[in-house]
Design an enzyme around this catalytic site. Structure first.
Site, PDB file in Angstrom:
ATOM      1  N   GLY A 137     -10.342  -0.406   8.034  1.00  0.00           N
ATOM      2  CA  GLY A 137     -11.074  -1.299   8.907  1.00  0.00           C
ATOM      3  C   GLY A 137     -10.213  -2.216   9.758  1.00  0.00           C
ATOM      4  CE1 TYR A 138      -8.613  -5.641   6.754  1.00  0.00           C
ATOM      5  CE2 TYR A 138      -6.370  -5.228   6.021  1.00  0.00           C
ATOM      6  CZ  TYR A 138      -7.608  -5.783   5.803  1.00  0.00           C
ATOM      7  OH  TYR A 138      -7.840  -6.483   4.639  1.00  0.00           O
ATOM      8  N   GLY A 139      -7.516  -1.231  11.578  1.00  0.00           N
ATOM      9  CA  GLY A 139      -6.948  -0.572  12.749  1.00  0.00           C
ATOM     10  C   GLY A 139      -5.447  -0.652  12.834  1.00  0.00           C
TER      11      GLY A 139
END
Length: 320
Positions: free
Chosen positions: A57-59
């Site tokens: 989810g952080y990329g």
């Protein structure tokens, strides 16, 4: 750098861990180029940091993978995470395995050292335990992850209720949870269990807006005083935590926050995020300093030890 054992995992980890999410996301949130983020990770490694925490989810998994590419695999400890929902629905065991495999591709690795189920609320714990954990344990047997972890959703689980359940199970080897100067209740509900069971600890929310924004800190303390939760004289001070800054004490409030968390019994890795090399170096320097004076930590415990859910703001992303 100081190193410690991560619970019973056998992993030797730096006490300072670079978090690759949060508000900064290695500088991505500020629009900094990938090359700067890679340089930041490599500077952290030069300073002795060997624990790097990212998530789907952080990329930032691709950035982490590229940054650590030239390093020997056993020189770094890589932690990543899978979300537990897609389009609002809890995912299946097969889907969490797909998430693991996608993370490995982005990281350019054949295994991760710690794979977490990310932001698990109490209401979803049974599904996570019964559906996702067995699937991941099968992948662990194949060597795709070395240790299984779980992270709480601090802003929505102030009393660590999910971890109270999880820490009764044998499957979890690492736990990530919120702990800081104004949110100390993990001392009673989490650390005794992690110490007893040998579960590795990763501390998040050690420093967020509440300690980096003086006006926000003053406002937060004032609201707590209005509710009778903290002494009124603290709320009336221009610098409510100013008593921590003195010769022999902390350099500033951020310094105090890192040192407070770092030296809590049972604390192993203090996670911090940044998009700046200067900020990186300063944070590490604070984490490596001695504990705060006992009089200061006693005062923090006396004034704030019963607070719950203070300063657990969700990350602020660029443009939002």
């Amino acid at each position: 750098m100081d190193y410690t054992s991560l619970g019973k995992t056998g992993l030797k980890v730096s006490v300072a861990g670079l978090g690759c999410g949060g508000s900064s996301r290695l500088g991505k949130s500020q629009g900094r180029p990938k090359e700067d983020s890679i340089a930041l990770i490599r500077r952290a490694f030069e300073l002795g940091v060997n624990f790097f925490d990212t998530a789907e989810g952080y990329g930032t998994e691709e950035i982490v993978g590229e940054a650590i590419g030239p390093l020997a695999r056993d020189e770094v400890v890589i932690s990543t995470k899978s979300g537990i929902r897609r389009d609002g629905d809890l995912i299946s065991g097969d889907q969490v395995v797909e998430s693991l495999e996608a993370s490995l591709r982005r990281l350019q690795l054949d295994h991760v050292d710690v794979f977490h189920l990310h932001g698990v609320p109490p209401s979803a714990y049974e599904h996570v335990r019964n559906e996702m954990v067995p699937a991941l344990l099968r992948e662990k047997e194949k060597g795709k992850l070395r240790h299984l972890g779980v992270t709480e959703t601090g802003p929505n689980d102030h009393r660590h209720l999910m971890l109270e359940k999880a820490l009764e199970e044998d499957c979890w080897e690492v736990a990530m949870f919120a702990f800081h100067m104004l949110n100390q209740n993990a001392r009673q509900s989490v650390f005794p269990k992690t110490l007893d069971r040998g579960v590795g600890t990763l501390l998040m929310f050690v420093v967020r807006r509440i300690f980096s924004d003086p006006a926000y800190l003053r406002d937060s303390i004032a609201k707590l005083a209005d509710k009778g939760l903290v002494p009124a004289d603290i709320a009336s001070a221009d610098a409510p935590l100013g008593f921590l800054v003195h010769p022999g004490g902390a350099e500033d409030i951020l310094d105090a926050a890192y040192r407070f968390a770092r030296h809590e019994p049972g604390a192993e890795v203090v996670l911090f995020g940044t998009g700046s090399v200067a900020h990186l170096e300063r944070n590490i320097a604070s984490i490596l300093k001695p504990a705060l004076p006992k009089a200061d930590t006693d005062k923090l415990s006396e004034m704030f030890g019963t607070l719950e859910g203070v300063g657990l703001d969700l990350p602020v992303k660029a443009g939002g």
